[in-house]
Design an enzyme around this catalytic site. Structure first.
Site, PDB file in Angstrom:
ATOM      1  CB  CYS A  19      54.567 127.551 -30.273  1.00 34.48           C
ATOM      2  SG  CYS A  19      53.876 128.639 -31.526  1.00 34.48           S
ATOM      3  CB  CYS A  75      54.351 131.292 -29.668  1.00 31.32           C
ATOM      4  SG  CYS A  75      53.162 130.164 -30.362  1.00 31.32           S
ATOM      5  CG  ASP A  76      57.212 130.908 -26.983  1.00 36.06           C
ATOM      6  OD1 ASP A  76      56.553 131.935 -26.759  1.00 36.06           O
ATOM      7  OD2 ASP A  76      56.864 129.780 -26.609  1.00 36.06           O
TER       8      ASP A  76
END
Ligand code: NDP
Length: 314
Positions: A138, A141-142
């Site tokens: 992701c 997300c990261d």
């Protein structure tokens, strides 16, 4: 075999942000929901590290800790959280029949499906070992953890292109590892990555090994035409080769698209079966965020509550 049968007003299947949010709303409404966690209690967030984009946590929070908080909040209002996998359903009758772990039978007036989706992985040992230590599925997300650094992303669909462009805004360089000599993504998305000077596309290339002991520090790739190998120095390795919604068990009753995402009636969480609602990533291949999943979980509980109220008035 003797089967235990239980009757509930609301049965929630899945324990990610969508399921727990549905549980918080349903339990506060006095509906005494039962929630079965599925095989990965807490869902996809339990395999991420810091979550920095969920509102209300100004300093960020670890994914597993956040899901513990969700669970506690759901239990505080009386949700019964149980470990177990739904292994069969019969939505042709009312109440709906749900089987858990091939043993327990639950009769439910309403069922909220929040089984999520699972990222597909390449299947390399190094990918598993370094998951959460530089390997991620992701970018939204990261990606932020790799700002100013070099990263690689595998895949050539719209998601990979979108995530490569997203990473290029944050990172210094993005290698895009594409296994064929063309991409599956739409032309506009392909043009976007091809015209981005920070993205280098490696055609006909596959991943041999992700390198690093405790964190990613490189990747060894090979050209599948020439068999030539090379190592790239990177600190983040993103996999964007698609997701698989966890909806197989419902497929005989619930309408889905070709990829297995549940179809809901727009503006609601209603499925084609009365009293069965779907929320979170099991019905959303576009946004796939914890906060959007939680939002649709809330919708599902409210839809279930209204359905039950209408049932009682008949
Ligand atoms: P897709 O299934 O469309 O693409 C998967 C990609 O991963 C393909 O390029 C495929 O390669 C590659 N791949 C699969 N397995 C491997 C492997 N083992 N090794 C290397 N590469 C691999 O998935 P997406 O998540 O990209 O998209 C899913 C759906 O969502 C699509 O319909 C897409 O259009 C849509 N979407 C739309 C967006 C938008 O409109 N903004 C944004 C994101 C998604 P190959 O081509 O060789 O099979």
């Amino acid at each position: 075999m003797n089967q235990e049968i239980e009757r509930v007003k609301v049965l929630i299947v899945g324990s990610g942000p969508a399921g727990y949010t549905a549980a918080i709303y349903a339990s506060r409404a006095g509906l005494e929901p039962i929630l079965y966690t599925g095989g990965q209690p807490g869902g996809q967030l339990t395999i991420t590290t810091d979550v920095e984009n969920y509102p209300g946590y100004p300093d960020g929070i670890m994914g597993p800790e956040m899901m513990e908080d969700f669970r506690k909040q759901a239990e505080r209002f009386g949700t019964k959280v149980r470990y177990g996998m739904v292994t069969g359903v019969d939505f042709s009758q009312k109440p709906h029949v749900v089987t858990v772990d091939d043993q327990v039978t639950v009769h439910a007036d309403t069922v909220i499906i929040s089984t999520g989706a699972s990222a597909k992985w390449l299947g390399l040992d190094s990918e598993t070992r370094l998951n959460g230590k530089g390997v991620s599925a992701c970018a939204v997300c990261d990606g932020f953890f790799f700002r100013g650094q070099d990263v690689a992303i595998v895949g050539a669909g719209d998601t990979a292109c979108e995530e490569a462009s997203y990473l290029a805004n944050i990172c210094s360089k993005v290698y895009m590892i594409v296994r064929r000599d063309e991409m599956r993504a739409s032309q506009i998305m392909q043009n976007r990555v091809m015209n981005n000077p920070k993205i280098e596309i490696l055609w006909n290339t596959e991943t041999d090994e992700i390198l690093g002991e405790d964190e990613v520090n490189g990747v060894r790739v090979y050209n599948n035409v020439t068999q030539e190998k090379k190592e790239l120095k990177i600190s983040g390795f993103f996999v964007a080769i698609g997701h698989q919604p966890n909806t197989e068990v419902f497929k005989d009753f619930i309408h889905m698209d070709e990829a297995g995402y549940i179809k809901t009636i727009p503006g609601s969480t209603k499925t084609n079966v009365e009293g069965v609602f779907a929320c979170g990533d099991a019905q959303d291949h576009i946004y796939r965020q914890a906060v959007t999943a939680a939002g649709t979980g809330c919708m599902a509980a409210l839809d279930a509550e209204r359905y039950l109220a209408a049932m009682e008035n008949h």
